[in-house]
Design an enzyme around this catalytic site. Structure first.
Site, PDB file in Angstrom:
ATOM      1  N   LYS A  65      17.166  21.622  32.594  1.00  0.00           N
ATOM      2  CA  LYS A  65      18.347  22.153  32.916  1.00  0.00           C
ATOM      3  C   LYS A  65      19.174  21.184  34.197  1.00  0.00           C
ATOM      4  O   LYS A  65      20.522  21.090  33.931  1.00  0.00           O
ATOM      5  CB  LYS A  65      18.394  23.424  33.700  1.00  0.00           C
ATOM      6  CG  LYS A  65      17.914  24.637  32.709  1.00  0.00           C
ATOM      7  CD  LYS A  65      17.827  25.957  33.390  1.00  0.00           C
ATOM      8  CE  LYS A  65      17.356  27.133  32.672  1.00  0.00           C
ATOM      9  NZ  LYS A  65      17.722  28.459  33.232  1.00  0.00           N
ATOM     10  N   ASN A  86      22.504  25.432  31.479  1.00  0.00           N
ATOM     11  CA  ASN A  86      21.690  26.118  30.409  1.00  0.00           C
ATOM     12  C   ASN A  86      22.541  26.248  29.049  1.00  0.00           C
ATOM     13  O   ASN A  86      21.883  27.022  28.299  1.00  0.00           O
ATOM     14  CB  ASN A  86      21.145  27.373  30.893  1.00  0.00           C
ATOM     15  CG  ASN A  86      22.118  28.536  31.106  1.00  0.00           C
ATOM     16  OD1 ASN A  86      23.387  28.693  30.919  1.00  0.00           O
ATOM     17  ND2 ASN A  86      21.492  29.703  31.011  1.00  0.00           N
ATOM     18  N   ASP A 101      23.372  32.161  33.759  1.00  0.00           N
ATOM     19  CA  ASP A 101      22.310  32.928  34.397  1.00  0.00           C
ATOM     20  C   ASP A 101      22.969  33.869  35.333  1.00  0.00           C
ATOM     21  O   ASP A 101      22.438  35.097  35.408  1.00  0.00           O
ATOM     22  CB  ASP A 101      21.430  31.753  35.178  1.00  0.00           C
ATOM     23  CG  ASP A 101      20.236  31.264  33.883  1.00  0.00           C
ATOM     24  OD1 ASP A 101      20.135  31.967  32.905  1.00  0.00           O
ATOM     25  OD2 ASP A 101      19.836  30.280  34.230  1.00  0.00           O
ATOM     26  N   ARG A 151       8.587  31.793  50.833  1.00  0.00           N
ATOM     27  CA  ARG A 151       7.490  31.206  51.492  1.00  0.00           C
ATOM     28  C   ARG A 151       7.708  29.773  52.089  1.00  0.00           C
ATOM     29  O   ARG A 151       7.212  29.563  53.247  1.00  0.00           O
ATOM     30  CB  ARG A 151       6.524  31.137  50.404  1.00  0.00           C
ATOM     31  CG  ARG A 151       4.860  30.655  50.807  1.00  0.00           C
ATOM     32  CD  ARG A 151       4.229  30.531  49.763  1.00  0.00           C
ATOM     33  NE  ARG A 151       4.517  29.756  48.570  1.00  0.00           N
ATOM     34  CZ  ARG A 151       3.870  29.330  47.491  1.00  0.00           C
ATOM     35  NH1 ARG A 151       2.693  29.969  47.199  1.00  0.00           N
ATOM     36  NH2 ARG A 151       4.403  28.633  46.582  1.00  0.00           N
TER      37      ARG A 151
HETATM   38  P1  ATR Z   1      12.173  29.188  39.136  1.00  0.00           P
HETATM   39  O1  ATR Z   1      12.992  28.092  38.818  1.00  0.00           O
HETATM   40  O2  ATR Z   1      11.468  30.239  38.128  1.00  0.00           O
HETATM   41  O3  ATR Z   1      12.728  30.006  40.463  1.00  0.00           O
HETATM   42  P2  ATR Z   1      10.143  27.926  41.194  1.00  0.00           P
HETATM   43  O4  ATR Z   1      11.465  26.912  41.307  1.00  0.00           O
HETATM   44  O5  ATR Z   1       9.052  27.186  40.824  1.00  0.00           O
HETATM   45  O6  ATR Z   1      10.432  28.685  39.733  1.00  0.00           O
HETATM   46  O7  ATR Z   1      10.374  29.019  42.215  1.00  0.00           O
HETATM   47  C1  ATR Z   1       9.295  29.754  42.316  1.00  0.00           C
HETATM   48  C2  ATR Z   1       9.376  30.552  43.347  1.00  0.00           C
HETATM   49  O8  ATR Z   1       8.428  31.711  43.720  1.00  0.00           O
HETATM   50  C3  ATR Z   1       9.746  30.168  44.677  1.00  0.00           C
HETATM   51  O9  ATR Z   1      10.662  30.763  45.521  1.00  0.00           O
HETATM   52  C4  ATR Z   1       8.108  30.164  45.262  1.00  0.00           C
HETATM   53  O10 ATR Z   1       8.015  29.910  46.711  1.00  0.00           O
HETATM   54  P3  ATR Z   1       7.825  28.188  47.167  1.00  0.00           P
HETATM   55  O11 ATR Z   1       9.391  27.739  47.330  1.00  0.00           O
HETATM   56  O12 ATR Z   1       7.368  28.526  48.400  1.00  0.00           O
HETATM   57  O13 ATR Z   1       6.927  27.729  46.243  1.00  0.00           O
HETATM   58  C5  ATR Z   1       7.786  31.441  44.888  1.00  0.00           C
HETATM   59  N1  ATR Z   1       6.353  31.532  44.972  1.00  0.00           N
HETATM   60  C6  ATR Z   1       5.525  31.313  43.975  1.00  0.00           C
HETATM   61  N2  ATR Z   1       4.281  31.492  44.126  1.00  0.00           N
HETATM   62  C7  ATR Z   1       4.326  32.094  45.528  1.00  0.00           C
HETATM   63  C8  ATR Z   1       3.416  32.630  46.066  1.00  0.00           C
HETATM   64  N3  ATR Z   1       1.964  32.848  45.880  1.00  0.00           N
HETATM   65  N4  ATR Z   1       3.899  33.444  47.344  1.00  0.00           N
HETATM   66  C9  ATR Z   1       5.119  33.434  47.582  1.00  0.00           C
HETATM   67  N5  ATR Z   1       6.192  32.906  47.028  1.00  0.00           N
HETATM   68  C10 ATR Z   1       5.798  32.269  45.624  1.00  0.00           C
END
Ligand code: ATR
Length: 278
Positions: A65, A86, A101, A151
């Site tokens: 993307k 997208n 989206d 997080r």
């Molecule tokens: P997407 O494009 O689908 O949003 P991504 O960019 O990988 O995927 O983002 C995943 C999200 O899930 C992020 O906000 C991630 O937090 P971080 O930025 O800290 O990585 C969150 N996430 C994934 N696993 C997590 C966990 N175990 N606890 C808290 N947040 C989590």
């Protein structure tokens, strides 16, 4: 015959072919929609095939993307703001890139929780990844103030700087305290997805007028949505509708008919999810 595609790497998991082929059949159109497995270094060659007229356009999914964003001649406002494309289509010699989206997110809530955005208010958004950017764009456009928590706080700070003063960051450890003011609660993290741990939140402090939604749709009823339903006074909207609605503008551009998201379409995709995750 108009031809379109969804490209990604890998692509076998994509449910977009099921959605678009359902609509092609339903509207009796002579078109095709195929999944294409495209490594990032081959996206440029695929885009040339749209320019050459082989395809009317297509969808772009992970991990292409952001690369698609740089390949197009022009972008719609959502793609520019979100930083990702997208949906691709041709208009004369111009190759356009859009992002549907944010539209899909808002259209799903419009359909399933009418009035969800009336009067603005505070939306609590969990997560600051790619999906969060689309959700923030939709929420700011609809007049919400957003409490964003992630997080990794720097990622949330980056999004707040990008989206402006309506987006405020709260530390992840304090997320529980946000709920008492939430008119809308959105999970954009991968927590709650099949095979991942669940979100650890106590929903008892959410106001009774709150709407709870999740962009995760496998499982269809995530632990967050299940907990929200258990309260019986909350409106609960699952994430599958966002996937269905985001497909609408692309189909219209390639095939000339604005398709409808119907219970039959939803049932088809639910069946497919249940087949893969019994
Ligand atoms: P997407 O494009 O689908 O949003 P991504 O960019 O990988 O995927 O983002 C995943 C999200 O899930 C992020 O906000 C991630 O937090 P971080 O930025 O800290 O990585 C969150 N996430 C994934 N696993 C997590 C966990 N175990 N606890 C808290 N947040 C989590």
């Amino acid at each position: 015959m108009s031809k379109a595609f969804v490209c990604g790497y890998p692509i076998s998991h994509s449910r977009s072919p099921l959605i678009h082929r359902f609509w092609l059949r339903k509207y009796g159109l002579d078109g095709a929609y195929d999944p294409l497995s495209v490594p990032p270094d081959e996206l440029h060659a695929l885009v040339s095939r749209i320019r050459a007229g082989e395809f009317a356009g297509g969808n772009v999914t992970i991990p292409l993307k952001e690369e698609a964003f740089t390949e197009v001649d022009r972008r719609d406002e959502a793609a520019d703001t979100i930083g990702a494309v997208n949906t691709l289509w041709r208009d004369g010699v111009t190759l356009w890139g859009g992002n549907t989206d944010a539209y899909g997110f808002a259209a799903n809530l419009d359909a399933e929780a009418p009035g969800w955005a009336t009067g603005g208010g505070t939306a609590v958004v969990l997560g600051a990844g790619g999906a969060s950017r689309a959700v923030l764009h939709a929420l700011v456009e609809r007049g919400f103030d957003v409490s964003l928590t992630n997080r990794t706080e720097e990622r949330a700070e980056g999004l707040a700087a990008h989206f402006g003063p309506r987006v405020h960051v709260t530390p992840w450890e304090e997320r529980q305290h946000l709920l008492q003011h939430a008119k809308l609660l959105v999970n954009t993290t991968s927590l709650g997805m099949t095979g991942k741990e669940s979100l650890d939140l106590d929903l008892s402090t959410l106001p009774s007028y709150a709407v709870v939604t999740d962009i995760v749709y496998v499982p269809l009823e995530t632990p967050l949505l299940k907990a929200a339903k258990a309260r019986s006074d909350l409106q609960v909207v699952d994430g599958l509708g966002m996937l269905l609605h985001q497909a609408v503008p692309g189909f219209e551009r390639w095939f000339g008919v604005r398709p409808e998201v119907t219970p039959e379409l939803r049932a088809l995709i639910v069946d497919d999810i249940l087949k893969a995750h019994p």
